[in-house]
Design an enzyme around this catalytic site. Structure first.
Site, PDB file in Angstrom:
ATOM      1  CG  ASP A   1      -2.089   0.950   1.062  1.00 24.63           C
ATOM      2  OD1 ASP A   1      -1.929   1.965   0.354  1.00 24.63           O
ATOM      3  OD2 ASP A   1      -3.153   0.698   1.625  1.00 24.63           O
TER       4      ASP A   1
ATOM      5  CB  SER B   1      -6.453   2.458  -0.973  1.00 18.26           C
ATOM      6  OG  SER B   1      -5.195   2.856  -0.481  1.00 18.26           O
TER       7      SER B   1
ATOM      8  CD  GLU C   1      -6.677  -9.652  20.476  1.00 19.05           C
ATOM      9  OE1 GLU C   1      -5.439  -9.630  20.582  1.00 19.05           O
ATOM     10  OE2 GLU C   1      -7.268  -9.626  19.370  1.00 19.05           O
TER      11      GLU C   1
ATOM     12  CD  GLU D   1      -4.125  -3.486   1.745  1.00 20.08           C
ATOM     13  OE1 GLU D   1      -4.152  -2.257   1.572  1.00 20.08           O
ATOM     14  OE2 GLU D   1      -5.072  -4.123   2.259  1.00 20.08           O
TER      15      GLU D   1
END
Length: 333
Positions: A60, A110, A235, A332
């Site tokens: 990226d 992007s 988490e 990516e």
């Protein structure tokens, strides 16, 4: 303040009107690509064999200037001047450059660039998986302007397909492979404006589950967009910013499971340990979401809970190479 707002609105109107009508037609870009390819093929005799497998590695923001800086740094770390150094990819027998600008912006984002290299069609800034006929934020311009990606083409050809990213799996780059959206930020319906929801546009997380339900491997971040609003994260149970964001009350991980054909084994994991412990020979579909949002940068990564990019890629390849027809994998970093 009013003057600034007026200037902004005028800029938006002018920007939209600057896109030539021909550039709104996906066929314009496809014809241009075919002409460029045929001209290149006439120049020399190239290896025209068909590849069985294809892995698209996407760094990226890795444009020419970034690559140049990396080359110089590598050389200087080896006690040279830097410019004389070579990166491994510069040793390949064939190297090419691709222009991925947006139709309404020279400095692209992007979403538009991913649409360019995954779908072969230039699009407006901030839009993904659609033609330049779609205006950012305007849901009602999307219908009929959807374009398909190489991931869809590979799946239609009988190949296995996968997505691996260190961002959210609903972020701009991966989502152009499966979604069609007038705004790259519509990760879940909780990020969408009322008019877009009323207009029938789907959020990107929902499209991930529904548009191409048989993607074999999906690994990255973005847990919170898959769960109902205020669902506690597995988490980070005490952090409010990591809670679920969906307004429709749906559990998309459960929906992902339910969309699989009977007899197929689908596994969802959120911990590195569980990912690496899988017996991949007995898994048909794999969904791994290791962070509520984007995954943590490598320097700060929790080595216990989050897999590295290379670990995710290794698992993805082992999963996908089971298909005798080959695979397409988008990676990516």
């Amino acid at each position: 303040m009013k003057a600034l707002l007026l200037l902004f609105l005028l800029a938006q109107v002018c920007s939209a009107s600057l896109v030539p009508e021909r550039e709104k037609d996906p066929e314009y870009w496809r014809r241009q690509a075919q002409e460029t390819l045929q001209n290149a093929l006439r120049l020399q005799r190239l290896n025209q064999n068909v590849a069985k497998n294809l892995i698209l590695f996407l760094g990226d923001g890795m444009g020419v200037s970034t690559v140049t800086a990396a080359r110089i740094l590598k050389g200087q770390l080896q006690h040279g001047q830097g410019e004389e150094s070579l990166l491994e990819m510069e040793k390949f027998p064939y190297v090419a450059l691709a222009k991925t600008y947006n139709t309404n912006a020279q400095v692209p984002d992007s979403a538009g660039t991913a649409t360019a290299y995954l779908c072969g069609v230039k699009a407006n800034e901030g839009t993904l998986g659609v033609s330049a006929g779609v205006t950012r934020d305007r849901c009602n311009t999307t219908k009929g302007q959807e374009v398909t990606s190489i991931l869809r083409w590979a799946k239609d050809a009988g190949k296995a397909v996968g997505i691996v990213t260190t961002t959210r799996v609903t972020h701009a780059t991966p989502s152009a492979a499966y979604a069609h959206s007038a705004n790259r930020d519509w990760y879940s319906d909780g990020e969408m404006p009322p008019d877009a929801l009323e207009g029938g546009c789907k959020d990107i997380a929902r499209q991930l589950v529904e548009n191409i339900p048989d993607i074999e491997v999906i690994l990255g971040g973005g847990r919170k967009y898959m769960f109902p609003k205020n669902t506690t994260d597995v988490e980070y149970p005490h952090e409010e910013k990591h809670r679920g964001t969906r307004l429709d009350g749906r559990n998309l991980v459960q929906a992902w499971h339910e969309a699989k054909s009977p007899g197929k084994v689908a596994k969802y994991v959120w911990h590195r340990r569980d990912l690496l412990a899988l017996n991949l020979s007995r898994v048909d579909f794999l969904l791994g979401l290791f962070e509520p949002g984007d995954m943590v940068y490598e320097l700060d990564r929790n080595n216990e809970t989050d897999p590295s990019l290379s670990e995710m890629v290794a698992v993805a390849i082992r999963m996908l190479q089971k298909n005798p027809r080959g695979f397409f994998l988008l990676v990516e970093g």
